[in-house]
Write a protein that holds these residues in place. Structure first.
Motif, PDB file in Angstrom:
ATOM      1  N   TYR A  85       3.569   6.668  -7.006  1.00 42.55           N
ATOM      2  CA  TYR A  85       2.515   6.667  -8.020  1.00 42.55           C
ATOM      3  C   TYR A  85       2.861   7.635  -9.153  1.00 42.55           C
ATOM      4  O   TYR A  85       3.100   8.809  -8.928  1.00 42.55           O
ATOM      5  CB  TYR A  85       1.173   7.045  -7.397  1.00 42.55           C
ATOM      6  N   SER A  86       2.936   7.148 -10.343  1.00 43.78           N
ATOM      7  CA  SER A  86       3.235   7.868 -11.589  1.00 43.78           C
ATOM      8  C   SER A  86       4.551   8.644 -11.512  1.00 43.78           C
ATOM      9  O   SER A  86       4.720   9.651 -12.182  1.00 43.78           O
ATOM     10  CB  SER A  86       2.082   8.796 -11.990  1.00 43.78           C
ATOM     11  N   ILE A 132      16.207   5.377  -6.069  1.00 41.95           N
ATOM     12  CA  ILE A 132      16.773   4.476  -7.081  1.00 41.95           C
ATOM     13  C   ILE A 132      15.656   3.705  -7.769  1.00 41.95           C
ATOM     14  O   ILE A 132      15.668   3.534  -8.992  1.00 41.95           O
ATOM     15  CB  ILE A 132      17.800   3.527  -6.446  1.00 41.95           C
ATOM     16  N   GLN A 133      14.672   3.269  -7.012  1.00 37.93           N
ATOM     17  CA  GLN A 133      13.533   2.575  -7.611  1.00 37.93           C
ATOM     18  C   GLN A 133      12.773   3.502  -8.555  1.00 37.93           C
ATOM     19  O   GLN A 133      12.294   3.071  -9.612  1.00 37.93           O
ATOM     20  CB  GLN A 133      12.614   2.055  -6.520  1.00 37.93           C
ATOM     21  N   MET A 134      12.678   4.774  -8.175  1.00 44.18           N
ATOM     22  CA  MET A 134      11.995   5.736  -9.037  1.00 44.18           C
ATOM     23  C   MET A 134      12.790   5.976 -10.317  1.00 44.18           C
ATOM     24  O   MET A 134      12.206   6.118 -11.398  1.00 44.18           O
ATOM     25  CB  MET A 134      11.760   7.045  -8.279  1.00 44.18           C
ATOM     26  N   ARG A 135      14.129   6.000 -10.237  1.00 44.63           N
ATOM     27  CA  ARG A 135      14.960   6.147 -11.433  1.00 44.63           C
ATOM     28  C   ARG A 135      14.747   4.970 -12.383  1.00 44.63           C
ATOM     29  O   ARG A 135      14.641   5.140 -13.594  1.00 44.63           O
ATOM     30  CB  ARG A 135      16.434   6.215 -11.064  1.00 44.63           C
ATOM     31  N   VAL A 136      14.690   3.772 -11.825  1.00 39.04           N
ATOM     32  CA  VAL A 136      14.474   2.580 -12.650  1.00 39.04           C
ATOM     33  C   VAL A 136      13.129   2.661 -13.358  1.00 39.04           C
ATOM     34  O   VAL A 136      13.022   2.374 -14.551  1.00 39.04           O
ATOM     35  CB  VAL A 136      14.577   1.306 -11.786  1.00 39.04           C
ATOM     36  N   LYS A 137      12.095   3.093 -12.645  1.00 37.41           N
ATOM     37  CA  LYS A 137      10.773   3.235 -13.254  1.00 37.41           C
ATOM     38  C   LYS A 137      10.783   4.264 -14.381  1.00 37.41           C
ATOM     39  O   LYS A 137      10.188   4.054 -15.433  1.00 37.41           O
ATOM     40  CB  LYS A 137       9.738   3.653 -12.199  1.00 37.41           C
ATOM     41  N   ARG A 138      11.481   5.390 -14.135  1.00 33.37           N
ATOM     42  CA  ARG A 138      11.544   6.434 -15.162  1.00 33.37           C
ATOM     43  C   ARG A 138      12.257   5.939 -16.411  1.00 33.37           C
ATOM     44  O   ARG A 138      11.801   6.162 -17.536  1.00 33.37           O
ATOM     45  CB  ARG A 138      12.286   7.667 -14.622  1.00 33.37           C
ATOM     46  N   ARG A 173      12.650   2.864 -17.389  1.00 32.70           N
ATOM     47  CA  ARG A 173      11.829   1.835 -18.025  1.00 32.70           C
ATOM     48  C   ARG A 173      10.751   2.486 -18.885  1.00 32.70           C
ATOM     49  O   ARG A 173      10.486   2.075 -20.018  1.00 32.70           O
ATOM     50  CB  ARG A 173      11.211   0.930 -16.960  1.00 32.70           C
ATOM     51  N   TRP A 174      10.114   3.550 -18.360  1.00 35.87           N
ATOM     52  CA  TRP A 174       9.081   4.269 -19.109  1.00 35.87           C
ATOM     53  C   TRP A 174       9.688   4.966 -20.329  1.00 35.87           C
ATOM     54  O   TRP A 174       9.109   4.965 -21.409  1.00 35.87           O
ATOM     55  CB  TRP A 174       8.387   5.270 -18.196  1.00 35.87           C
ATOM     56  N   TYR A 175      10.871   5.541 -20.158  1.00 33.07           N
ATOM     57  CA  TYR A 175      11.561   6.202 -21.268  1.00 33.07           C
ATOM     58  C   TYR A 175      11.887   5.193 -22.365  1.00 33.07           C
ATOM     59  O   TYR A 175      11.682   5.477 -23.547  1.00 33.07           O
ATOM     60  CB  TYR A 175      12.836   6.873 -20.755  1.00 33.07           C
ATOM     61  N   GLY A 176      12.379   4.028 -21.995  1.00 33.66           N
ATOM     62  CA  GLY A 176      12.665   2.988 -22.979  1.00 33.66           C
ATOM     63  C   GLY A 176      11.408   2.551 -23.706  1.00 33.66           C
ATOM     64  O   GLY A 176      11.418   2.316 -24.916  1.00 33.66           O
ATOM     65  N   HIS A 177      10.296   2.460 -22.977  1.00 31.66           N
ATOM     66  CA  HIS A 177       9.021   2.094 -23.593  1.00 31.66           C
ATOM     67  C   HIS A 177       8.611   3.147 -24.623  1.00 31.66           C
ATOM     68  O   HIS A 177       8.168   2.817 -25.727  1.00 31.66           O
ATOM     69  CB  HIS A 177       7.957   1.960 -22.498  1.00 31.66           C
ATOM     70  N   MET A 178       8.778   4.424 -24.263  1.00 28.28           N
ATOM     71  CA  MET A 178       8.394   5.492 -25.187  1.00 28.28           C
ATOM     72  C   MET A 178       9.304   5.533 -26.404  1.00 28.28           C
ATOM     73  O   MET A 178       8.849   5.819 -27.512  1.00 28.28           O
ATOM     74  CB  MET A 178       8.415   6.849 -24.471  1.00 28.28           C
ATOM     75  N   CYS A 179      10.595   5.250 -26.223  1.00 29.72           N
ATOM     76  CA  CYS A 179      11.531   5.284 -27.352  1.00 29.72           C
ATOM     77  C   CYS A 179      11.300   4.136 -28.320  1.00 29.72           C
ATOM     78  O   CYS A 179      11.639   4.250 -29.493  1.00 29.72           O
ATOM     79  CB  CYS A 179      12.968   5.244 -26.835  1.00 29.72           C
ATOM     80  N   ARG A 180      10.740   3.050 -27.846  1.00 31.59           N
ATOM     81  CA  ARG A 180      10.478   1.908 -28.725  1.00 31.59           C
ATOM     82  C   ARG A 180       9.187   2.068 -29.511  1.00 31.59           C
ATOM     83  O   ARG A 180       8.901   1.268 -30.394  1.00 31.59           O
ATOM     84  CB  ARG A 180      10.441   0.618 -27.902  1.00 31.59           C
ATOM     85  N   ARG A 181       8.421   3.102 -29.210  1.00 28.55           N
ATOM     86  CA  ARG A 181       7.191   3.342 -29.960  1.00 28.55           C
ATOM     87  C   ARG A 181       7.531   3.753 -31.385  1.00 28.55           C
ATOM     88  O   ARG A 181       8.633   4.210 -31.677  1.00 28.55           O
ATOM     89  CB  ARG A 181       6.366   4.455 -29.293  1.00 28.55           C
ATOM     90  N   ASP A 182       6.577   3.626 -32.298  1.00 28.20           N
ATOM     91  CA  ASP A 182       6.792   4.015 -33.693  1.00 28.20           C
ATOM     92  C   ASP A 182       7.028   5.520 -33.786  1.00 28.20           C
ATOM     93  O   ASP A 182       6.567   6.293 -32.948  1.00 28.20           O
ATOM     94  CB  ASP A 182       5.575   3.638 -34.548  1.00 28.20           C
ATOM     95  N   TYR A 231       0.798  -1.224   0.000  1.00 28.40           N
ATOM     96  CA  TYR A 231       0.000   0.000   0.000  1.00 28.40           C
ATOM     97  C   TYR A 231       0.833   1.277   0.000  1.00 28.40           C
ATOM     98  O   TYR A 231       0.608   2.176  -0.802  1.00 28.40           O
ATOM     99  CB  TYR A 231      -0.938   0.031   1.213  1.00 28.40           C
ATOM    100  N   LYS A 232       1.784   1.365   0.899  1.00 30.73           N
ATOM    101  CA  LYS A 232       2.456   2.647   1.116  1.00 30.73           C
ATOM    102  C   LYS A 232       3.478   2.980   0.033  1.00 30.73           C
ATOM    103  O   LYS A 232       3.533   4.120  -0.427  1.00 30.73           O
ATOM    104  CB  LYS A 232       3.098   2.661   2.500  1.00 30.73           C
ATOM    105  N   LYS A 233       4.291   2.022  -0.371  1.00 29.23           N
ATOM    106  CA  LYS A 233       5.297   2.300  -1.396  1.00 29.23           C
ATOM    107  C   LYS A 233       4.661   2.657  -2.742  1.00 29.23           C
ATOM    108  O   LYS A 233       5.095   3.617  -3.379  1.00 29.23           O
ATOM    109  CB  LYS A 233       6.262   1.127  -1.541  1.00 29.23           C
ATOM    110  N   PRO A 234       3.613   1.953  -3.197  1.00 27.00           N
ATOM    111  CA  PRO A 234       2.980   2.370  -4.449  1.00 27.00           C
ATOM    112  C   PRO A 234       2.372   3.770  -4.382  1.00 27.00           C
ATOM    113  O   PRO A 234       2.382   4.501  -5.379  1.00 27.00           O
ATOM    114  CB  PRO A 234       1.892   1.320  -4.673  1.00 27.00           C
ATOM    115  N   ILE A 235       1.886   4.165  -3.211  1.00 29.19           N
ATOM    116  CA  ILE A 235       1.340   5.513  -3.074  1.00 29.19           C
ATOM    117  C   ILE A 235       2.458   6.547  -3.196  1.00 29.19           C
ATOM    118  O   ILE A 235       2.301   7.577  -3.845  1.00 29.19           O
ATOM    119  CB  ILE A 235       0.588   5.661  -1.739  1.00 29.19           C
TER     120      ILE A 235
END
Length: 134
Positions: free
Chosen positions: A18-19, A69-75, A77-86, A11-15
């Motif tokens: 979040y985003s 550090i966990q937040m950096r990994v999430k960022r 990961r999201w950046y890699g997802h966006m770069c792989r888009r068409d 509960y607490k860590k995801p809050i």
């Protein structure tokens, strides 16, 4: 104590994170979730500041990494997802868009792309790595 850790992870860590992959984070903003996390972990373990136990010891006992550090990994990961888009996807156009015009005479605000550059320097990544990141 395991029930408290379960509550923290569920509960607490995801809050707290979040985003967080979309936040343009400054150093000051990065410290606030870390401080909140440490207060929670100290409370879970029943440790006070008078006990003189370092944050690293508390994290190793709880078997968690630093929240920033966990937040950096999430960022990244999201950046890699966006770069792989068409190339013709709207999200790619927005990500690579440059806004023109004048701005106030002061320090520029932290942008998400600046945060990504900082994260990539932190992990010693190159732009070529963005398409291979998982």
């Amino acid at each position: 104590m395991t029930k408290r850790y379960h509550t923290y992870h569920t509960y607490k860590k995801p809050i707290l994170t979040y985003s967080s992959e979309t936040w343009p984070v400054t150093q000051k903003m990065e410290e606030k979730p870390n401080a909140a996390e440490m207060r929670m972990l100290r409370h879970i373990q029943g440790v006070t500041f008078d006990d003189h136990i370092t944050n690293e010891e508390i994290r190793s006992q709880a078997k968690v990494r630093e929240l920033s550090i966990q937040m950096r990994v999430k960022r990244l990961r999201w950046y890699g997802h966006m770069c792989r888009r068409d190339e013709d996807e709207d999200i790619r156009h927005v990500m690579e868009m440059n806004v023109t015009g004048s701005h106030k005479r002061m320090r520029p605000k932290q942008r998400w792309t600046d945060t990504i550059r900082t994260d990539m320097r932190y992990w010693a990544l190159e732009k070529a790595d963005r398409t291979t990141a998982g």
